[in-house]
Design an enzyme around this catalytic site. Sequence first.
Site, PDB file in Angstrom:
ATOM      1  CG  ASN A   1      -2.047  -0.961   1.172  1.00  0.00           C
ATOM      2  OD1 ASN A   1      -2.345  -1.507   0.119  1.00  0.00           O
ATOM      3  ND2 ASN A   1      -2.687  -1.194   2.298  1.00  0.00           N
TER       4      ASN A   1
ATOM      5  NE  ARG B   1      -8.261  -1.909  -9.972  1.00  0.00           N
ATOM      6  CZ  ARG B   1      -7.249  -1.123 -10.330  1.00  0.00           C
ATOM      7  NH1 ARG B   1      -6.302  -1.610 -11.114  1.00  0.00           N
ATOM      8  NH2 ARG B   1      -7.187   0.132  -9.924  1.00  0.00           N
TER       9      ARG B   1
ATOM     10  NE  ARG C   1      -2.524   5.761 -10.946  1.00  0.00           N
ATOM     11  CZ  ARG C   1      -3.328   6.744 -10.547  1.00  0.00           C
ATOM     12  NH1 ARG C   1      -4.169   6.546  -9.562  1.00  0.00           N
ATOM     13  NH2 ARG C   1      -3.285   7.913 -11.136  1.00  0.00           N
TER      14      ARG C   1
ATOM     15  CG  HIS D   1     -14.685   2.517 -10.935  1.00  0.00           C
ATOM     16  ND1 HIS D   1     -15.373   2.582  -9.745  1.00  0.00           N
ATOM     17  CD2 HIS D   1     -13.574   1.786 -10.677  1.00  0.00           C
ATOM     18  CE1 HIS D   1     -14.704   1.930  -8.813  1.00  0.00           C
ATOM     19  NE2 HIS D   1     -13.616   1.427  -9.347  1.00  0.00           N
TER      20      HIS D   1
ATOM     21  NE  ARG E   1     -10.566  -0.276   1.741  1.00  0.00           N
ATOM     22  CZ  ARG E   1     -10.681  -0.406   0.424  1.00  0.00           C
ATOM     23  NH1 ARG E   1     -11.506  -1.301  -0.079  1.00  0.00           N
ATOM     24  NH2 ARG E   1     -10.003   0.358  -0.406  1.00  0.00           N
TER      25      ARG E   1
ATOM     26  CG  HIS F   1     -14.050  -3.436  -3.156  1.00  0.00           C
ATOM     27  ND1 HIS F   1     -14.751  -3.650  -4.324  1.00  0.00           N
ATOM     28  CD2 HIS F   1     -13.058  -2.568  -3.468  1.00  0.00           C
ATOM     29  CE1 HIS F   1     -14.209  -2.957  -5.303  1.00  0.00           C
ATOM     30  NE2 HIS F   1     -13.175  -2.290  -4.819  1.00  0.00           N
TER      31      HIS F   1
END
Length: 699
Positions: free
Chosen positions: A46, A371, A401, A431, A560, A588
């Site tokens: 991270n 993704r 990304r 997205h 989160r 998520h």
Amino acid sequence: MAKTPPRYINRELSWLEFNQRVLDEAADGSIPLLERLKFLAISASNLDEFFRVRVGGLQMVVAQGGVKPDSSGMTPDEQLAAIHDRVQRMTAEQHRIYNELDQQLSTQGLRRLRVEGLSKAQRSVLERVFEEEVFPVLSPIAVTSGADFPLVSSGLLCVCVRLKKRQEDETARFALIPCGPGVSRFLSLPSEAAQAFILLEDALGVLVGKFFQGEEIAECVPLRLTRNADMSLREDAAPDLLEEMENLLDERRLGDCVRLELSDQASPELEGFLRASLGLSDIDIIRQPGPLELSAFFRLTDRPAADALKYEAWPPQPSPAIPAGASMFDVLSAGDVLLCHPYESFDPVVRLLQEAAADPDVLAIKQTLYRTARDSQIVEALMLAAEKGKHVTVIVELKARFDEARNIEWARQLEQVGAQVIYGVKGLKTHAKCCLIVRREPHGIVRYMHFGTGNYNEQTSRIYSDISLFSSDRDLGADSAAFFNAITGYSQPQRYRKIEAAPIGLRDKLLEMIRAETEFKQQGRPARIDAKVNALVDPVLIDALYEASQAGVEVRLNVRGICCLRPGVKRLSENIEVVSIIDRFLEHARILHFHHGGDHRVFISSADWMPRNLDKRIELLVPVIDPACRDKVINILESYFSDNVKSRKLLSDGTHRRLVPGKRTPFRSQQKLYDEAKRANQSAEQQSRTTFEPHRRGA
């Protein structure tokens, strides 16, 4: 007089506090050792991305002379200084935890060896491994100044070698050895009592002289560069978006250095040479008191180990709402289905696409991909559908990304089999998570949809907590068709019947719902807002929540990561509570519940509450209309707000305090959600056996 705290918490420092919560899990002695090592590796990974993107962006602003304060009142220079101080403390704690884990794992059969502790036999094996697997692969590069400093890739572990001077007035001589992917970081060595390994850089520390015959080695020090990845894609000047994205990937790999991680054993002479060669300042250098690239230790967690070193397995459960042998189209014709992953299996999402690919009555499939998994069954199903002559339209987001290369590869393969591939909308990232299947049935054309809060990725679906909504609702079908038409063609976005989409109407819809709760409270009616998102940054939404709080609306937020809202401030946000959950699965899902005068409004979304999601991305906000599905979402939210084991409460100063059960019964939300999914599956299996047995005996 005491200084009034800023209205908003600084975004970058809030993110670092999120990473601290990840690191806190690595320090938690109640968690199995290899799981703690995973959390440590994740915190390091991270931090790498944070420097590549956020710090890189701030440094570009400073280089361009930017001095404008952000919403928290901090200038770019002040933010960089605060980040440096916070990261220094975090890095020291990472290594303290690493040393603790290293000692404990060595007693549990996974031992890192040091050169000075090697037996004669182990030293002999190390020298042989070095000769056969390391020496032929690695190559030293002589370096005299910044002009000939090699363009090593971002994140690549290297060692810098300083050779001893042959005479007093000789200029210092340096060499860099990049440790590329062709050599393992962890070199296995024989050991009677454990799986044993030595780090590559430790081996180089004693054997590097083999690369420099006839020279004396003054020092051999590990280092690692982090390069700026916050680069813009010039879509307006790109005749071929695919080619421009490939060029951008090359630029990112060799962008400006934003961080030098350096062993704290480095001499002032070696550090000074690197500083001058790379054009760095003190604030760009992070001294490490232990191994660099702690994220690499994630690889060790997959080694065979005792069950006590890992979490108990929680295999995803089949949903009773989707019988194993039933057609997905028959199931969805009967009503909406809502799944909570990874507690409930992601397989029905894959199954829906596989059935659609094989079904002769399916005319078209439209899908967004952001993704994807490396060996994606979803992409394979889309390719099969195209090969069978179905109209397949796939919106592949090339600007996802760090997943761009994989998406480029999938895009090319899909085009080769005849799928229509769209690279999103100019200037925006797509997205949204949506799949639309158009099927011809005896009574006419029917649209089947899947909406999600997470990506179409079978691998991450097992470790990310997300929501899937399946439906054949007419209005949602019409909205989905309009949504895809707006992206793929020249169609102007229409007013949707039930959904909302960014960047046009999503923020307005959220503001409408927040303000409705404010008005209900002002009228003396019950009002409450419960929301779960990954990040809360948008000042417009934050201000609306402040207004709701001032009117007396109870606001509960589960955030989160980044949260710029400052809760618990008198006469501003005293009715707002913010919690964050870090546990074995990455939280998520974006799910929202507005009381709405008793007419409960529930939504799932792909969007976090950030300006980039609401203004610069194509996102979806989807209502959950079916009563059973709606109640399930509300129950999921309640589980999160009841957690007193893995939950942390955000305080008004921007720090978090871990909640403890005290005299209350311990309640861990992820455990509860898994137990519910497991019980529901077991109950369905039992019911199936019960109904089957009498029939069998009667036969």
